[in-house]
Write an enzyme that holds these catalytic residues in place. Structure first.
Site, PDB file in Angstrom:
ATOM      1  N   ARG A   1      79.670  32.456  19.690  1.00  0.00           N
ATOM      2  CA  ARG A   1      78.542  31.526  19.825  1.00  0.00           C
ATOM      3  C   ARG A   1      78.412  30.610  18.608  1.00  0.00           C
ATOM      4  NH1 ARG A   1      73.804  35.135  22.805  1.00  0.00           N
ATOM      5  NH2 ARG A   1      74.440  34.523  24.897  1.00  0.00           N
TER       6      ARG A   1
ATOM      7  N   LYS B   1      74.324  45.661  38.636  1.00  0.00           N
ATOM      8  CA  LYS B   1      73.128  45.596  39.489  1.00  0.00           C
ATOM      9  C   LYS B   1      73.120  44.414  40.457  1.00  0.00           C
ATOM     10  CE  LYS B   1      69.247  46.613  37.061  1.00  0.00           C
ATOM     11  NZ  LYS B   1      68.370  46.182  35.958  1.00  0.00           N
TER      12      LYS B   1
ATOM     13  N   GLY C   1      77.867  38.056  29.687  1.00  0.00           N
ATOM     14  CA  GLY C   1      78.304  38.640  28.425  1.00  0.00           C
ATOM     15  C   GLY C   1      79.450  39.613  28.581  1.00  0.00           C
TER      16      GLY C   1
ATOM     17  N   GLY D   1      71.987  34.823  30.861  1.00  0.00           N
ATOM     18  CA  GLY D   1      70.789  34.573  31.662  1.00  0.00           C
ATOM     19  C   GLY D   1      70.606  33.098  32.000  1.00  0.00           C
TER      20      GLY D   1
HETATM   21  P1  ADP Z   1      77.856  40.536  32.872  1.00  0.00           P
HETATM   22  O1  ADP Z   1      77.332  40.853  31.488  1.00  0.00           O
HETATM   23  O2  ADP Z   1      79.240  39.954  32.837  1.00  0.00           O
HETATM   24  O3  ADP Z   1      76.886  39.709  33.663  1.00  0.00           O
HETATM   25  P2  ADP Z   1      76.862  43.024  33.972  1.00  0.00           P
HETATM   26  O4  ADP Z   1      76.019  43.198  32.767  1.00  0.00           O
HETATM   27  O5  ADP Z   1      76.215  42.688  35.256  1.00  0.00           O
HETATM   28  O6  ADP Z   1      78.018  41.933  33.662  1.00  0.00           O
HETATM   29  O7  ADP Z   1      77.694  44.374  34.245  1.00  0.00           O
HETATM   30  C1  ADP Z   1      78.588  44.916  33.321  1.00  0.00           C
HETATM   31  C2  ADP Z   1      78.589  46.420  33.333  1.00  0.00           C
HETATM   32  O8  ADP Z   1      78.800  46.942  34.628  1.00  0.00           O
HETATM   33  C3  ADP Z   1      79.707  46.958  32.464  1.00  0.00           C
HETATM   34  O9  ADP Z   1      79.150  47.649  31.374  1.00  0.00           O
HETATM   35  C4  ADP Z   1      80.474  47.892  33.386  1.00  0.00           C
HETATM   36  O10 ADP Z   1      80.857  49.102  32.762  1.00  0.00           O
HETATM   37  C5  ADP Z   1      79.478  48.165  34.478  1.00  0.00           C
HETATM   38  N1  ADP Z   1      80.163  48.561  35.717  1.00  0.00           N
HETATM   39  C6  ADP Z   1      80.973  47.805  36.475  1.00  0.00           C
HETATM   40  N2  ADP Z   1      81.450  48.515  37.507  1.00  0.00           N
HETATM   41  C7  ADP Z   1      80.935  49.756  37.395  1.00  0.00           C
HETATM   42  C8  ADP Z   1      81.036  50.942  38.181  1.00  0.00           C
HETATM   43  N3  ADP Z   1      81.794  50.981  39.281  1.00  0.00           N
HETATM   44  N4  ADP Z   1      80.328  52.028  37.783  1.00  0.00           N
HETATM   45  C9  ADP Z   1      79.562  51.967  36.690  1.00  0.00           C
HETATM   46  N5  ADP Z   1      79.420  50.888  35.911  1.00  0.00           N
HETATM   47  C10 ADP Z   1      80.097  49.784  36.259  1.00  0.00           C
HETATM   48 MG    MG Z   2      75.836  42.329  30.845  1.00  0.00          MG
END
Ligand code: ADP
Ligand code: MG
Length: 395
Positions: A39, A199, A352, A375
């Site tokens: 960043r 989620k 992230g 976000g």
């Molecule tokens: P981003 O930051 O790219 O938006 P998220 O914060 O939504 O992504 O999700 C990332 C997290 O989701 C990671 O820490 C990863 O370990 C977790 N994750 C992905 N698939 C699984 C799974 N099948 N079971 C548990 N955790 C998962």
């Molecule tokens: Mg995340």
């Protein structure tokens, strides 16, 4: 696509004028050192442009979520790193505003830089307090917002201050907004959206918007288990977000009458526990037996998703395909990252953890754009307003 806001390039900054620049130096720290400086690097073009024009810079940012003055959230590690990257001294103020800060700002000469302390040490920051906005404005002659990662917040340093000074968008903010808006508004087709992560509820608005705007949505990560539950499939011990099940059900319904296809995994990699050393097995299918949890997508899924990504005109990827932090469950995410990095179309990565995944595979510089704002990127893509952008002077 145009931003519609005045650009920092068009700001008439005379030699020695002071510019308050809102940057996004909300970076991870460990033992007083910045562990990921992407960043800070992303802010350099705007800072260098202003310094070349002879401006004196007053920089401000938040870091973390302190409620008051908390020394462990000081901007000092970030300003030290900036000094190294830009190869010039950066003075670190002891506070956000106040007499000492003002006199330090007034002493700045052309090209000098002063970093204010964490804006969230002032309670007025998150309240978008008018007095704090006015005090921040009194430190400079112009305001430039380059903090895309904070642009979805109407805070004093990201929005309120713009009311009191001639203002403009920084180069990073402009690039982020133009690139991300371009994805929904005028993408090169087919537009393929890869969504993963933990989620559904975080990303349901995005799924909804892309069911209207995209040609294909590829679902991975723990998110897929809410979809499988909505289809009454067993998910074993997989991470399932209960409130996501209904959301997934409505997305599946909407997809039936949409021109956009919604793809779910075809196979999975299972573990007994959420642990890198756990027992691991591949499942040719998606019905997870009791005692196992899905921690990655399998090879058939990778093949199907790669096929979509390769022929895309535009790819947007947000959210890892599995628990990629654990090597035995990283292959799905790695394969998707490689497909995105190798695709001929415009490739944009937001989020992230997705950015961290891409960087950990050494592919960060092989995409068209890696967003610095998690976000903010999601809210923009969902069609929500960005107060930090709206507050700036029109072009
Ligand atoms: P981003 O930051 O790219 O938006 P998220 O914060 O939504 O992504 O999700 C990332 C997290 O989701 C990671 O820490 C990863 O370990 C977790 N994750 C992905 N698939 C699984 C799974 N099948 N079971 C548990 N955790 C998962
Ligand atoms: Mg995340």
């Amino acid at each position: 696509m145009k931003l519609g806001k005045r650009s920092v390039r068009d700001l008439d900054v005379e030699e020695g004028k002071r510019v308050l620049v809102r940057v996004d130096f909300n970076v991870p720290l460990k033992e007083g050192k910045v562990t990921d400086d992407s960043r800070i690097k992303a802010a350099l073009p705007t800072l260098e442009l202003l310094r070349e024009g002879g401006a004196a810079l007053v920089l401000c940012s938040h870091l973390g979520r302190p409620k008051e003055r908390e020394p462990e959230t000081s901007l000092r590690p970030a300003s030290e790193r900036l000094g190294e990257l830009i190869d010039a001294p950066v003075a670190q103020a002891e506070a956000v505003v106040g007499d000492e800060v003002r006199s330090a700002a007034e002493k700045l000469g052309p090209g000098d830089m002063l970093m204010l302390e964490n804006t969230r040490w002032e309670p007025g920051e998150t309240e978008n307090d008018a007095d704090l906005s006015r005090e921040l404005a009194s430190l400079a002659d112009f305001y430039v917002n380059d903090a895309f990662g904070a642009a979805h917040r109407a805070h004093a340093s990201s929005a309120g201050v713009a009311e009191h000074l001639p203002s403009a968008a920084g180069l990073l903010l402009e690039r982020e907004v133009v690139t991300l808006r371009g994805i929904v508004e005028e993408p090169e087709r087919p537009l393929v959206v890869v969504l993963g992560g933990a989620k559904v509820s975080d990303k349901i608005a995005l799924i909804d918007r892309f069911l209207d705007a995209a040609d294909a949505i590829l679902i991975g990560g723990a998110m897929c288990f809410s979809f499988f539950r909505a289809q009454d499939k067993p998910t074993g011990d997989s991470l399932v977000e209960e409130e996501g099940i209904e959301l997934a059900r409505s997305a599946l319904e909407k997809a039936e009458s949409s021109d956009c296809k919604l793809l779910l995994p075809l196979d999975l990699v299972l573990g007994e526990e959420f642990d890198a050393g756990t027992e691991r097995r591949e499942l040719d299918g998606t019905e997870v037996p009791d005692g196992w949890m899905g921690l990655d997508v399998g090879p058939r899924t990778v093949e199907a998703y790669t096929e979509e990504i390769v022929k895309a005109g535009t790819v947007f990827w947000n959210g890892p395909m599995g628990a990629f932090e654990m090597e035995p469950f990283a292959s799905g995410t790695r394969a998707v990252a490689e497909a995105v990095a190798g695709a001929d179309g415009t490739t944009v990565v937001g989020g992230g953890d997705s950015a961290a995944a891409l960087a950990s595979f050494g592919l960060a510089d092989q995409v068209t754009h890696m967003s610095t704002g998690g976000g903010a990127a999601l809210e923009l893509l969902e069609g929500k307003p960005l107060p930090g952008l709206d507050a700036l002077d029109d072009a």
